[in-house]
Structure formats: structure tokens, C-alpha cells
Design an enzyme around this catalytic site. Structure first.
Site, PDB file in Angstrom:
ATOM      1  N   HIS A 161       0.840  -1.207   0.000  1.00  0.00           N
ATOM      2  CA  HIS A 161       0.000   0.000   0.000  1.00  0.00           C
ATOM      3  C   HIS A 161       0.870   1.251   0.000  1.00  0.00           C
ATOM      4  O   HIS A 161       0.638   2.186  -0.783  1.00  0.00           O
ATOM      5  CB  HIS A 161      -0.910  -0.033   1.228  1.00  0.00           C
ATOM      6  CG  HIS A 161      -1.683   1.225   1.467  1.00  0.00           C
ATOM      7  ND1 HIS A 161      -3.030   1.348   1.177  1.00  0.00           N
ATOM      8  CD2 HIS A 161      -1.304   2.431   1.986  1.00  0.00           C
ATOM      9  CE1 HIS A 161      -3.444   2.557   1.495  1.00  0.00           C
ATOM     10  NE2 HIS A 161      -2.418   3.230   2.002  1.00  0.00           N
ATOM     11  N   GLU A 162       1.876   1.298   0.863  1.00  0.00           N
ATOM     12  CA  GLU A 162       2.729   2.480   0.948  1.00  0.00           C
ATOM     13  C   GLU A 162       3.546   2.669  -0.322  1.00  0.00           C
ATOM     14  O   GLU A 162       3.732   3.805  -0.794  1.00  0.00           O
ATOM     15  CB  GLU A 162       3.647   2.381   2.167  1.00  0.00           C
ATOM     16  CG  GLU A 162       2.918   2.397   3.494  1.00  0.00           C
ATOM     17  CD  GLU A 162       1.960   3.572   3.632  1.00  0.00           C
ATOM     18  OE1 GLU A 162       2.275   4.663   3.104  1.00  0.00           O
ATOM     19  OE2 GLU A 162       0.898   3.409   4.245  1.00  0.00           O
ATOM     20  N   HIS A 208       1.527   4.345  -2.938  1.00  0.00           N
ATOM     21  CA  HIS A 208       1.471   5.804  -2.796  1.00  0.00           C
ATOM     22  C   HIS A 208       2.684   6.437  -3.479  1.00  0.00           C
ATOM     23  O   HIS A 208       2.580   7.499  -4.105  1.00  0.00           O
ATOM     24  CB  HIS A 208       1.457   6.198  -1.318  1.00  0.00           C
ATOM     25  CG  HIS A 208       0.100   6.130  -0.685  1.00  0.00           C
ATOM     26  ND1 HIS A 208      -1.029   6.624  -1.292  1.00  0.00           N
ATOM     27  CD2 HIS A 208      -0.304   5.638   0.526  1.00  0.00           C
ATOM     28  CE1 HIS A 208      -2.079   6.441  -0.504  1.00  0.00           C
ATOM     29  NE2 HIS A 208      -1.666   5.842   0.601  1.00  0.00           N
ATOM     30  N   GLU A 217      -6.516   6.486  -0.776  1.00  0.00           N
ATOM     31  CA  GLU A 217      -6.360   5.310   0.072  1.00  0.00           C
ATOM     32  C   GLU A 217      -7.024   4.089  -0.571  1.00  0.00           C
ATOM     33  O   GLU A 217      -6.475   2.990  -0.547  1.00  0.00           O
ATOM     34  CB  GLU A 217      -6.961   5.575   1.456  1.00  0.00           C
ATOM     35  CG  GLU A 217      -6.264   6.668   2.247  1.00  0.00           C
ATOM     36  CD  GLU A 217      -4.808   6.344   2.532  1.00  0.00           C
ATOM     37  OE1 GLU A 217      -4.447   5.141   2.596  1.00  0.00           O
ATOM     38  OE2 GLU A 217      -4.022   7.296   2.681  1.00  0.00           O
TER      39      GLU A 217
END
Length: 300
Positions: A141-142, A145, A216
């Protein structure tokens, strides 16, 4: 090793960053018109230039320092390093610098102005809480980003929020120091202080809310595709929700200014707090990921 190949979600982050800096300049110049009857307007203009350059070039350091994080090597954090290096290779992106924050509150975030200057930070709490499979979903997930270039606007917003908070404190002291001056100067100081005390937290909140919650959802979905394991991230988010309830971050303004960078809202809060949160509700994120998992299982 398979390479992850899909289009990143573009959200005009460069334009949004320019608008944030424009809003900061406007706020500084408006306040400068009132402080000292405009005599120090040039100083506020210079401050605007400085406060544009510093957050842009040091946005990664500001978030890392706020969390008191320290860099870690493959020897110090072999699991974290192995997961990130493998995912970065599959996503065809540079290996970010890894940090660990010495806090029991479970969370993680990415920061930096570009993929080549990115950093990924985990708290000690999240490293203790999650399994390797769940941690892989969070780190995916990070990295998404980073890949989607969300980190520029997110990191700059964190830096500007910190600048505005500091400015509010500075003007408050200016107002306090004007008590021994003339009536007009005292009135100007009191007005400037009141304005900044009210506007700075409000402006910081607006800056953070300018970051779409959809980033998100997109990072969740992209991480699930990259790892091929939507349930891992769903389980991690559910654990983080419970872990944060048990060990939230403190209310330090510096931590609040970087909270939107984190994978989960690091503070406890009621309905009103959730309404103004930069994160979508965890239960909705978990439900979407579980729906993805069900769809993947059905298509097999």
C-alpha cells in the site's frame, strides 16, 4: 519474478501542490498587511519564498523527524527490507530508504517528493502486531502511494501544516509582546494573533482535507493486485483499527500534521472526528478488499 504492470492513478498532484503553496502565500501576505500596518509585508513575502522551498525539499525529513524515526538496514530489519525490496523490484521502482519509529502505536507511512527520494517508515507497534503476510499488504500500500506519486502532495501538506502551526504560535507571541506598545500596535498585534490562532489550524485542516480520500482506496486496490492477496491487507487494516484503539498516537500537533500520511487514522475519535478524517472508514476499506478477494476466487 513477475513485474506489476498497470497504470498508476493520476490525480493532478503537481497542480494541487502549486495551489497549496499559493494558499500559503496568500495567507502570509494577508497577515503581513495587518502586522505593523503593512511595514513588514516584505518580510512576509520573503518568508513565503523560504517556506515554499524548505517544505518542498525537506518534506521527507519533516515527517520522519516528527515520528522520531531512525534508518534501518537489512541486518536490523530483515523482514521489512526483504518485503520492500521484492515489491519495489516487481513494481519497477527505486528502493526507498527504510525507517522505524520507536512508538507502540501501530502504523506505517511513505514520504518524499519523488520515487527516487522516497522513504517508508513503520512503527515498532506495527512490526510487532502484524504477520509477514499482513505486513506485505501494508508495505505494498505504501509503495503504491510512491508509485502513484501521492507522496509529493501528502508530504508537502504535512510540511505546510507544520509551518502554519508554528506561524500561529509565533503570532501569538507577537501579540503578547505588543502589550507594552501603543494602543494601535497592541490592537494590531492582538488582531494578528487572533487571526493566526484561528486560521492556522483551520488552514492546516483544509490542506490535509485537500488530499482525496480516494487515494487510500486506490492504494489498497493496487497493493492487493501487486501482492495478489487482498485478504492480507484487509486483515492488516482490521488489526490496525483495534491496535490504534488500544494505543493511539498522542495529540502532539507535530504528529497531527503528519497523520494523513499514515495507512490508518492514528487517533481515536467519534463520529465528528471521523467525518473530518483524511482516511475513509476502515470498515469500508476492509469490505472493498474482501469483495476483491471474493471476485478473484470466483474468477479462478
Amino acid at each position: 519474478m513477475r513485474a506489476v504492470d498497470f497504470r498508476p492513478h493520476r490525480r493532478f498532484n503537481g497542480v494541487k501542490t502549486a495551489l497549496l503553496f499559493g494558499a500559503l502565500w496568500a495567507l502570509l501576505l494577508v497577515v503581513g498587511m495587518f502586522v505593523g500596518s503593512g511595514r513588514y509585508l516584505w518580510a512576509f513575502a520573503v518568508a513565503g519564498v523560504v517556506l515554499t522551498i524548505v517544505p518542498l525539499w525537506n518534506c521527507d525529513k519533516i515527517a520522519i523527524r516528527a515520528m522520531r524515526a531512525y534508518p534501518v538496514t537489512a541486518q536490523q530489519q530483515p523482514t521489512m527490507h526483504r518485503i520492500v525490496s521484492q515489491l519495489a523490484l516487481e513494481m519497477r521502482m527505486p528502493m526507498p530508504t527504510l525507517y522505524v519509529s520507536p512508538t507502540p502505536a501501530p502504523n506505517a507511512f511513505a514520504t518524499g517528493r519523488s520515487p527516487s527520494r522516497a522513504a517508508v517508515c513503520c512503527t515498532e507497534g506495527i512490526l510487532d502486531l502484524l504477520s509477514e503476510r499482513e505486513l506485505s499488504g501494508v508495505l505494498g500500500h505504501e509503495l503504491m502511494h510512491v508509485r502513484n506519486r501521492d507522496i509529493l502532495i501528502s508530504s508537502v501538506a504535512a510540511a505546510l501544516a507544520g509551518v502554519l502551526t508554528s506561524l500561529a504560535y509565533g503570532l501569538m507571541w507577537y501579540g503578547a509582546g505588543s502589550r507594552g506598545r501603543g494602543r494601535d500596535q497592541r490592537a494590531i498585534g492582538a488582531f494578528a494573533s487572533l487571526t493566526l490562532i484561528v486560521l492556522a489550524p483551520l488552514a492546516a485542516t483544509i490542506i490535509q482535507l485537500a488530499i482525496s480520500r480516494t487515494r487510500e482506496y486506490h492504494a489498497d486496490e493496487d497493493s492487493a493486485r501487486a501482492t495478489g492477496d487482498p485478504l492480507a491487507l484487509a486483515n492488516a487494516l482490521a488489526k490496525l483499527e483495534r491496535g490504534i484503539d488500544a494505543a493511539p498516537l498522542s495529540g502532539d500537533p507535530r504528529l497531527r500534521n503528519v497523520s494523513h500520511l499514515m495507512i490508518a487514522n492514528p487517533f481515536r475519535g467519534g463520529a465528528l472526528t471521523r467525518l473530518f478524517s483524511t482516511h475513509p472508514p476502515t470498515e469500508q476499506r476492509v469490505a472493498r478488499l474482501r469483495t476483491m478477494a471474493s471476485g478473484s476466487a470466483t474468477s479462478r
